[in-house]
Design a protein around this motif. Structure first.
Motif, PDB file in Angstrom:
ATOM      1  N   ASN A 524       0.767  -1.279  -0.137  1.00  0.00           N
ATOM      2  CA  ASN A 524       0.115  -0.026   0.135  1.00  0.00           C
ATOM      3  C   ASN A 524       0.866   1.229   0.173  1.00  0.00           C
ATOM      4  OD1 ASN A 524      -2.492  -1.224  -0.036  1.00  0.00           O
ATOM      5  ND2 ASN A 524      -2.200  -1.588   2.207  1.00  0.00           N
ATOM      6  N   ARG A 525       1.939   1.101   0.148  1.00  0.00           N
ATOM      7  CA  ARG A 525       3.034   2.314   0.265  1.00  0.00           C
ATOM      8  C   ARG A 525       3.246   2.873  -1.268  1.00  0.00           C
ATOM      9  NH1 ARG A 525       8.640   1.935   3.463  1.00  0.00           N
ATOM     10  NH2 ARG A 525       7.143   1.427   4.806  1.00  0.00           N
ATOM     11  N   PHE A 526       3.353   1.833  -2.194  1.00  0.00           N
ATOM     12  CA  PHE A 526       3.795   2.428  -3.554  1.00  0.00           C
ATOM     13  C   PHE A 526       2.571   2.585  -4.737  1.00  0.00           C
ATOM     14  CE2 PHE A 526       7.827   0.816  -1.974  1.00  0.00           C
ATOM     15  CZ  PHE A 526       8.584   1.862  -2.194  1.00  0.00           C
ATOM     16  N   LYS A 527       2.492   3.300  -5.463  1.00  0.00           N
ATOM     17  CA  LYS A 527       1.585   3.576  -6.352  1.00  0.00           C
ATOM     18  C   LYS A 527       2.194   3.076  -7.827  1.00  0.00           C
ATOM     19  CE  LYS A 527      -1.934   5.243  -4.119  1.00  0.00           C
ATOM     20  NZ  LYS A 527      -3.340   4.707  -4.171  1.00  0.00           N
ATOM     21  N   VAL A 528       1.415   2.749  -8.772  1.00  0.00           N
ATOM     22  CA  VAL A 528       2.105   2.096 -10.087  1.00  0.00           C
ATOM     23  C   VAL A 528       2.632   3.371 -10.702  1.00  0.00           C
ATOM     24  CG1 VAL A 528       1.352   1.702 -12.422  1.00  0.00           C
ATOM     25  CG2 VAL A 528       0.593   0.343 -10.540  1.00  0.00           C
ATOM     26  N   SER A 529       1.973   4.798 -10.416  1.00  0.00           N
ATOM     27  CA  SER A 529       2.721   6.003 -10.951  1.00  0.00           C
ATOM     28  C   SER A 529       3.971   6.144 -10.599  1.00  0.00           C
ATOM     29  CB  SER A 529       1.805   6.968 -10.782  1.00  0.00           C
ATOM     30  OG  SER A 529       1.596   7.159  -9.358  1.00  0.00           O
ATOM     31  N   GLN A 530       4.249   5.610  -9.398  1.00  0.00           N
ATOM     32  CA  GLN A 530       5.929   5.963  -8.998  1.00  0.00           C
ATOM     33  C   GLN A 530       6.740   4.903  -9.579  1.00  0.00           C
ATOM     34  OE1 GLN A 530       3.897   5.527  -4.717  1.00  0.00           O
ATOM     35  NE2 GLN A 530       5.502   7.058  -4.261  1.00  0.00           N
ATOM     36  N   LEU A 531       6.184   3.712  -9.790  1.00  0.00           N
ATOM     37  CA  LEU A 531       7.044   2.504 -10.365  1.00  0.00           C
ATOM     38  C   LEU A 531       7.235   2.558 -11.825  1.00  0.00           C
ATOM     39  CD1 LEU A 531       5.550  -0.010  -8.018  1.00  0.00           C
ATOM     40  CD2 LEU A 531       7.878   1.028  -7.701  1.00  0.00           C
ATOM     41  N   MET A 532       6.448   3.087 -12.553  1.00  0.00           N
ATOM     42  CA  MET A 532       6.425   2.881 -14.031  1.00  0.00           C
ATOM     43  C   MET A 532       7.323   3.616 -14.671  1.00  0.00           C
ATOM     44  SD  MET A 532       3.259   5.355 -15.355  1.00  0.00           S
ATOM     45  CE  MET A 532       3.274   7.303 -15.212  1.00  0.00           C
ATOM     46  N   ILE A 533       7.990   3.182 -15.722  1.00  0.00           N
ATOM     47  CA  ILE A 533       8.777   4.049 -16.527  1.00  0.00           C
ATOM     48  C   ILE A 533       8.488   4.464 -18.081  1.00  0.00           C
ATOM     49  CG2 ILE A 533      10.843   2.767 -15.383  1.00  0.00           C
ATOM     50  CD1 ILE A 533      11.131   1.110 -17.741  1.00  0.00           C
ATOM     51  N   SER A 534       9.129   5.221 -18.701  1.00  0.00           N
ATOM     52  CA  SER A 534       8.683   5.444 -19.918  1.00  0.00           C
ATOM     53  C   SER A 534       9.248   4.501 -21.008  1.00  0.00           C
ATOM     54  CB  SER A 534       9.290   6.788 -20.690  1.00  0.00           C
ATOM     55  OG  SER A 534       9.007   7.816 -19.712  1.00  0.00           O
TER      56      SER A 534
END
Length: 591
Positions: A524-534
């Motif tokens: 619950n600490r991380f969101k996909v928006s924080q982990l995704m890359i271009s």
């Protein structure tokens, strides 16, 4: 019983009683027969119209009918194309290449006859083009429509299109070897025994029919008075280089002039511009009238003075400087006359013009060397070699050029002369122009099927067949825990991150979360928006497969997203392309 029922019964009976391979051989015979007949009709029509219109022209003075006849010819041909055919029938060989690579070898039925009528009128009235490309389009249309009638598969349709092209070249020139080589060099994807035998049957059948209808005389009478000598190799190399540069001028100049005609937005503007240009050029330089085969025959006999007949310059026919300038002008203005013919509304190809320019170039090179440097080079042999040189470079088909010129003239004893000139000219133009004059238009659009097997097969693949639209999508506000649930139910290692409007925001590779995905306290600490890359690159559904593979090569990626107008469409994987590639390669080369 209806005609449709009888037709379906015929197809069913054929499939039950005649093996596919045997039936293809029978069809290749029919294609050769019909194509040879079409080539004969075309040649006789052109010759008949020209004889009717010009047989009373005076040889020792200018003929003002040259100002009228070519315009009338391209006007009639243009009217015929616009109002009867109602389709573009120009650039015949380019259309065949496009049909093979993009339209599953399907050529419209009207091409069986429309190109014959249009080119006979155009050339018969003086249009400065050749009948070979229209004949090739006619032959290929015969093959395509015979195949469609008997419901043959795409692979067989492609082969029958090639059979038609081989038969057309063979029939119009009485050159069966050149017919096969032209098809293999210019049109076909690959060469296998399963394809060569039908090509040979069509080519031999067409040539045999032409011999039966027209006699056994060769097209150009050429007597080898000076056999090949090793001392002439340096001069043949020079001729090959000159032919290469002349071909470069021919190819690029003709394309530039075609662009000028494209900017004229009405048929009558094109007719006026092209008609005036063509008529003035033919009036000043009568050798530009028609295909120019009489000029080739004269130069192969060493008679340059006949080029001055029916012109304003008749009295200068024995002046050396006049000959040089006149021949140079004929070479320079031939592309203007040919482009004006087609651009103004006529129908014809560049096959004959390339032979014409090559013959005049070879003769001129030898004449200049003899006159200014005191050499004693056989001008007839150099005219003979020049045809092979320019044709080889313009069409990017050295083998076709070598064997065609040998078959046209009977000059088999000068094979070395042809080979040296042809190869040097081809190597020269390859430095500047990687595509033939036929292929340039398609190459610019990424629609060209090539003789590089990898590129040829890639051309046959379509983006819509390799885009994967079933990838699991994740949202930018999903937690790491949500992502782990998606991963646990998927066999993928990359996931598109898409917002609720369908816009691609990034990608979520498994490698980015592998080190934290088994730590529940972080879910619950991380969101996909924080982990995704271009993604390393974006593809479009309109990209050619060659472009796609170049992007994969440059990025070293294995999966890339497809985005059209900002909207996510799916993913393309290199693995799926390789699988599709192998299937197509097996389909077209399994024999």
């Amino acid at each position: 019983m209806t005609s449709k029922s009888r037709y379906l019964e015929l197809i069913a009976w054929r499939e039950q009683h005649i093996k596919e391979r045997q039936f293809v051989l029978f069809l290749s015979f029919l294609v050769g027969l019909f194509t040879g007949l079409a080539a004969f009709v075309l040649k006789m029509s052109i010759h008949g119209i020209q004889t009717l219109l010009t047989h009373r022209f005076a040889l020792d003075s200018a003929n003002y009918w040259y100002l009228i006849l070519p315009v009338v010819g391209i006007f009639i041909a243009g009217w015929f194309v616009r109002n009867i055919v109602r389709d573009d029938i120009g650039h015949g060989v380019t259309k065949i290449l496009y049909a093979i690579s993009q339209r599953k070898a399907i050529i419209k039925l009207h091409n069986v006859w429309s190109s014959v009528v249009g080119s006979a009128i155009t050339i018969g009235f003086g249009g400065s083009v050749g009948a070979e490309a229209p004949a090739v389009l006619t032959g290929s249309a015969i093959g395509s429509n015979l195949g469609k009638f008997f419901k043959m598969n795409q692979k067989t349709l492609m082969l029958l299109v090639g059979c038609g092209a081989a038969g057309a070249i063979s029939g119009i020139f009485k050159a069966p070897i050149a017919g096969v080589l032209f098809t293999l060099e210019v049109l076909m994807v690959d060469m296998t025994m399963a394809s060569v035998v039908p090509l040979m049957i069509s080519s031999i059948t067409a040539a045999s029919l032409t011999y039966f209808l027209m006699g056994d005389q060769i097209m150009f009478h050429f007597t080898v008075s000076s056999p090949f000598s090793i001392d002439r190799i340096p001069y043949l190399i020079i001729l090959g280089i000159v032919c290469g540069f002349v071909s470069l001028y021919f190819t690029r100049g003709m394309n530039a002039l075609e662009n000028v005609f494209r900017k004229l937005n009405t048929p009558y503007r094109k007719l006026a511009f092209g008609g005036v240009m063509l008529s003035l050029l033919i009036f000043l330089f009568p050798p530009l009238y028609g295909e120019g085969y009489e000029v080739i025959s004269s130069l192969l006999a060493g008679n340059s003075e006949t080029l001055f007949e029916k012109s304003l310059f008749y009295n200068l026919r024995f002046n050396a400087w006049a000959i040089i300038l006149y021949l140079a002008a004929v070479i320079f203005f031939k592309i203007f006359a040919s482009t004006a013919t087609n651009g103004g509304g006529g129908v014809g190809g560049v096959f004959a013009p390339s032979l014409f320019v090559g013959c005049v170039t070879g003769y001129l090179v030898a004449f200049v060397m003899n006159h200014f440097l005191g050499f004693k080079l056989p001008v007839e042999n150099f005219a003979f070699a020049g045809m092979a040189g320019v044709m080889s470079a313009v069409m990017h088909s050295p083998l076709t050029a070598i064997f065609l010129i040998a078959e046209l003239t009977g000059g088999y004893s000068l094979f070395m002369t042809l080979m040296i000139t042809s190869v040097i000219a081809f190597l020269t133009i390859m430095v500047f122009e990687p595509h033939s004059i036929y292929a340039m238009r398609l190459a610019k659009k990424g629609e060209l099927i090539t003789h590089n097997k990898d590129k040829a097969v890639l051309t046959l693949l379509k983006m819509e067949n390799v885009i994967e639209t079933d990838m699991d999508i994740v949202r930018p506000d999903n937690t790491l825990g949500d992502l782990v649930k998606v991963i646990s139910n998927s066999n993928r290692n990359i996931y598109p991150v898409v917002d609720y409007s369908g816009k691609l925001l990034g990608v979520m590779p498994l490698s980015e979360v592998r080190n934290i995905m088994f730590r529940p306290e972080l879910y619950n600490r991380f969101k996909v928006s924080q982990l995704m890359i271009s993604p390393p690159a974006l593809l479009s559904s309109k990209d050619s497969m060659e472009t796609v593979m170049n992007v994969f090569e440059s990025t070293q990626a294995w999966n890339l997203p497809v985005v059209d107008n900002g909207k996510y469409m799916g993913f393309v994987s290199k693995a799926k392309i390789f699988n599709a590639y192998r299937r197509v390669l097996v389909h077209f080369s399994d024999e």
